[in-house]
Scaffold this motif. Sequence first.
Motif, PDB file in Angstrom:
ATOM      1  N   LYS A   1       0.657  -1.210   0.089  1.00 17.27           N
ATOM      2  CA  LYS A   1       0.233  -0.050   0.071  1.00 17.27           C
ATOM      3  C   LYS A   1       0.897   1.415  -0.106  1.00 17.27           C
ATOM      4  N   LEU A   2       1.661   1.238   1.031  1.00 15.41           N
ATOM      5  CA  LEU A   2       2.569   2.617   1.150  1.00 15.41           C
ATOM      6  C   LEU A   2       3.518   2.829   0.002  1.00 15.41           C
ATOM      7  N   GLY A   3       3.878   1.643  -0.643  1.00 14.61           N
ATOM      8  CA  GLY A   3       4.641   1.623  -1.820  1.00 14.61           C
ATOM      9  C   GLY A   3       4.124   2.283  -2.986  1.00 14.61           C
ATOM     10  N   GLN A   4       2.712   2.316  -2.903  1.00 17.52           N
ATOM     11  CA  GLN A   4       2.080   3.093  -4.026  1.00 17.52           C
ATOM     12  C   GLN A   4       1.933   4.635  -4.050  1.00 17.52           C
ATOM     13  N   ARG A   5       2.517   4.908  -2.988  1.00 15.11           N
ATOM     14  CA  ARG A   5       2.536   6.380  -2.773  1.00 15.11           C
ATOM     15  C   ARG A   5       3.141   7.189  -3.920  1.00 15.11           C
ATOM     16  N   GLU A   6       2.472   8.466  -4.331  1.00 13.21           N
ATOM     17  CA  GLU A   6       3.113   8.906  -5.417  1.00 13.21           C
ATOM     18  C   GLU A   6       4.494   9.101  -5.399  1.00 13.21           C
ATOM     19  N   GLU A   7       4.984   9.572  -4.311  1.00 14.78           N
ATOM     20  CA  GLU A   7       6.495  10.103  -4.215  1.00 14.78           C
ATOM     21  C   GLU A   7       7.103   8.878  -4.460  1.00 14.78           C
ATOM     22  N   LEU A   8       6.792   7.749  -4.182  1.00  8.96           N
ATOM     23  CA  LEU A   8       7.449   6.488  -4.271  1.00  8.96           C
ATOM     24  C   LEU A   8       7.448   6.084  -5.730  1.00  8.96           C
ATOM     25  N   LEU A   9       6.519   6.328  -6.628  1.00 10.50           N
ATOM     26  CA  LEU A   9       6.251   5.983  -8.143  1.00 10.50           C
ATOM     27  C   LEU A   9       6.965   6.918  -8.973  1.00 10.50           C
ATOM     28  N   ARG A  10       7.537   8.220  -8.619  1.00 15.37           N
ATOM     29  CA  ARG A  10       7.870   9.063  -9.448  1.00 15.37           C
ATOM     30  C   ARG A  10       8.973   8.449 -10.312  1.00 15.37           C
ATOM     31  N   ASN A  11       9.104   8.941 -11.536  1.00 17.83           N
ATOM     32  CA  ASN A  11      10.107   8.535 -12.612  1.00 17.83           C
ATOM     33  C   ASN A  11      11.528   9.136 -12.181  1.00 17.83           C
ATOM     34  N   ASP A  12      11.475  10.211 -11.530  1.00 15.50           N
ATOM     35  CA  ASP A  12      12.754  10.726 -11.511  1.00 15.50           C
ATOM     36  C   ASP A  12      13.433  10.548 -10.010  1.00 15.50           C
ATOM     37  N   ARG A  13      13.154   9.535  -9.336  1.00 12.49           N
ATOM     38  CA  ARG A  13      13.728   9.424  -8.171  1.00 12.49           C
ATOM     39  C   ARG A  13      15.225   8.622  -8.531  1.00 12.49           C
ATOM     40  N   MET A  14      15.761   8.629  -7.346  1.00  9.61           N
ATOM     41  CA  MET A  14      17.416   8.108  -7.387  1.00  9.61           C
ATOM     42  C   MET A  14      17.275   6.605  -7.801  1.00  9.61           C
TER      43      MET A  14
END
Lengths: 197, 987
Positions: free
Chosen positions: B874-887
């Motif tokens: 569930k929390l892995g689906q957070r918007e922040e974690l799904l961003r394409n430009d993460r490290m």
Amino acid sequence: MILKEGVYVSDYELLPESPLGGVEIEMDGFSITEVTDKSLVMVALPREKFSEVESSIDKSCGLKLPEIERSAHSKDSSITLWRLQKNQVLAYFTYEGNDVEAHLSSRLSAPAYYTDQSDTWAMIRVSGQRTRDVLERICPIDISPEAFPVGGVSRTIMEHIGTIIFRDGDDSYVLLTMRSFGRSMLHAIEVSADNVL
Amino acid sequence: MSQTHRKDGGLIDQDKTLTFTFNGQILRGYEGDTLASALLANNKHLVGRSFKYHRPRGIVTVGSEEPNAIMEIGSGAHKEPNTRATVTQLYNGLEAKSQNHRGPLSFDLMAITDFFSPMLGAGFYYKTFMWPKAFWEKIYEPAIRNSAGLGTLSKDPDPDTYDKGFRYCDILIIGAGATGLSAALTAASSGAKVILADEDFLMGGRLNSETAKIDNIKGSEWAKSAVEKLSAMDNVTLMSDTTIFGVYDHGIYGALENRSSESRADSNKPRQVNWRIYAKKSILCAGAIERSIAFGNNDRPGIMLAGAVRAYINRFAVATGNKVTVYTNNDDGWQTAKDLRSNGVNVVAIIDSRSISPVMPVQGAEIFMGTDVVDTKGRRALKSITLSNGKSISTDSLAVSGGWNPNLHLTCHHRGIPKWNEEIASFIPDESTPPGMSVAGRAKGTMVLSDAMKEGHDLGASVASDLGYTSADLKAASTPSVAYNVVANWGVPSGKNRAWVDFQNDVTAKDVRLANQEGFKSVEHVKRYTTLGMATDQGKTANVLGIGIMAENMGQTMEETGTTIFRPPYSPVAVGAFAGRRRGMEFYPTRYTPSHKWSEEQGAVFVEVGMWYRSQWFPQKGETHWRQSVDREVLKTRASVGICDVTTLGKIDIKGSDVSEFLNKVYVNAFAKLPVGKTRYGLMLREDGMAMDDGTTARLAEDHFVMTTTTANAVSVYRHLQFCHQVLWPDLDVHMISVTEQYAQYAVAGPNSRNLLQKIVDPEHDISNEAFPFMGAGAITVCGGIPARLFRISFSGELAYEIAVPTRYGDSLMRAMMEAGEEFDVVPYGTEALGVMRIEKGHAAGPELNGQTSAHDLGMGGMVSGKKDFIGYKLGQREELLRNDRMQMVGFKPVNKNALVDNGHSMAGAHLLGLREEATTHNDQGWISSSIYSPMLGCYIGLGFIKDGLNRKGEFVRAVDLVRNSDIEVEICSPHFYDPEGGRLRV
């Protein structure tokens, strides 16, 4: 390859070693001996099968499942069961063969899960009149005879090492620690003896 | 002439002479003396210099509350500063030195500070030494620091050993004086398990220092016979020379047992034992501590507490002077005069501040009632005192009694607060004592001996009864009833003369007044501003006096003023006693792998991985640098075959009818349909969606799996699984147990790994590529029937297996495989080569699973199942974690192949920046998490995380390491540097 009992097997022989090389130390009123002749198998009791397991063991070994922190012997004394938790029984018995899980399973004839733990633990017996004087330096639980009867078993931490302690005689206890900690545990016992005796 | 002030009698053995030194001078005492009593016997009153003003100071008390007689005992590494002479048992060869003076004790060069005292009052460092500002850091503070501090350390490691211990009892009785012994007798008679502890080496408390008769015999005799009775009882443990220093939670008490005489005789024995006592109930019988009165120059050597003066004559047969005076505000002070007279010591005067009739006649003494002492003379030894009526009296020993304070320290260890009792003019314990603790005798405020003994006697029985034990019907001891009459006297105005309150920290009545004037009204503020009660004696003789002065200054009641908080330890405890055995190799346990002995024989270099010792590399003859060994191990493993002990990685055996469902819930990928005989790589997340651990899990039977974890997370993953099992899904039939230690496990890797293993594995088990493909797993036998497990998994990227046997065969298997592998030039490899190979292959490990990276960040987004719920979903689906430009995790290789070779270090820890950007956090794009020299590629490589990494392959950035001063250009590439297609795995 060599031919062994009609079958080709690798010609290397593996020799077993106990965790502490069979150490035996005698002091004044206190002895330290490695227990090398016992096997250990963890018997896990499935949730819905407690009473079935209990009656099977009673039938097969003439043995009533002990209370938690107590132990019980089979009728012929060959198997001791340590009740560590509601659903965890550690079987402590003598058996030389390599198929120890299957052996215990056939002896107990109970619908439980068996996992060999014989190599997981270093087993050290401490005994003698001064045993409790020595142990009180490292054992944080109450081991006075009234509080910890013969046949009692418990888990604690001694000198930062997780330990199972089993009282198998008036002045005798078997201490189990994970095999890799064996040397450190032996040292902790020796230092205690040196400090006290 | 030695021992000029020794009389006959006392509880010492005058047939056993002991020799000791004080500041190099050889002196004599007797067995049973303390250092203090022996010094006084030799008429040594000057024993130290005070903390701030370096004033000459003498012994004040006879107990652990001593503020002045703190000395350095012992020499060399054994030197222990700040040791109270009053509780140091005298032994042959004791070396004592006074503290806190430059030059000889009798002519301390630092005494000049006494003349600057007007500038050095309370809080002086907040008001002076301010100008010029620059001088503070370079001149003033260092100078103040230099003269601060009490005692010096040897700076050598403590050569003594210490031990710990655990004791259980029904009733812990704290204090073996009249009250404690009475309580112990009744409690023990009930059969309850009793521990009786006393900080003195001779049990009996004040009975050893007083002349009151108990049951018609000398008090000390009664105490001795009570102790004998108790020691004969199996259910009683006597612990003398043991200070109960703290009351902790759950009925646990800290007790410090002094065994220094044993360790002096045998240096292998511990000097002290730090006991944890688990008591169902406790009875505090700690008695009372006498307090002083604040008057002008009340700190001279020779001015002592009255109770101490008579203890010295009664217990130690030592006369503190030849012309003794007594200054008191209570009846008890008169007893000192009486006892001195009985021993033929001259008492020249008694000064009682109360306007009542004299309490008793004292032969040869001038009596002054309703009078005070206002000044004294005699810098290095008392010479005379001046009274409020103007009279001056020549005296060499002044015994002062300001009353007695119940010793209630321990009752307040759980943040209790005492209450003021007007009748005895002292604080007494209130109802807020720690759970299970009762108080009796003087510690409670029951000042009359007969009452105190009865109280102890009754309480011992009632506490035992609370626990279900019945005491025998014993008669309470009888003693004549002597009333305790006191009128509070905190001191009299002494004009220009300073009246001392806290001797050890050099705090005067004026300091307390100053603090109040400057707005510090709370007792906690006054304490810290003046440092009253903050020395090693924690103000035991000073605090109540200080509170009295404060109350008077501010026109408040004692109750309103209150006390400061009491904290353990009751008296100083050496750090060594808290450390116990935790030093050197015993700091924590050491864990050895099954191949340790063999590895030692090979001269392996070991590395600590948690508590494990693992082989890091195996240097060969001629190799002088670790890189030579590691590079060789990598090259040879990849060329032929290498063996590495991987026993330390967690192995968890999981059985049950619901295991596959359970695994589905803890791993991101699917396990329910894993066929029997197969292994699968699994990634585990935390609830918040971050990667937690990874490993491979094999299915050995329908209801039987074995999971592996990283070494570092073996315990935490097991704990996590137990949490899931016990708390989250208790209905699932799942049983797990660690088998990390049950099996010795070795990685056998390289193109010849199968050839090697075929010589070990019994031939009925077909381990050809067809029969045992990549990711296969199963039970087999080796070397003629020994049960084993084989897993075809590869961390190195080569054709590889992990073979497991019951640990009893671990050493033997290593030797057998090395012999079998000789024809293939087998090489043992350590953790370093293991690390190099997995980085060359691009496998994430600990540095990548650092708690900040998600499955997607690691490049494992494809593994995450969309078809099931699992921890972290569930929390892995957070918007922040799904961003394409993460490290995202990618590989990095230097543009210049020779980069860093001269530096001799890798890129690990370097941060990634654009080609022309300044090295600031604002420009930080990511970091290198793992980096090594790759023998296969002939250059340094790294794995790391960079913003939008997956889309930037082929780009150039910089790896900047400001710590090690390197800044190199690198190319972003695939993390799979070596055999990216994975062809070598599947042969």
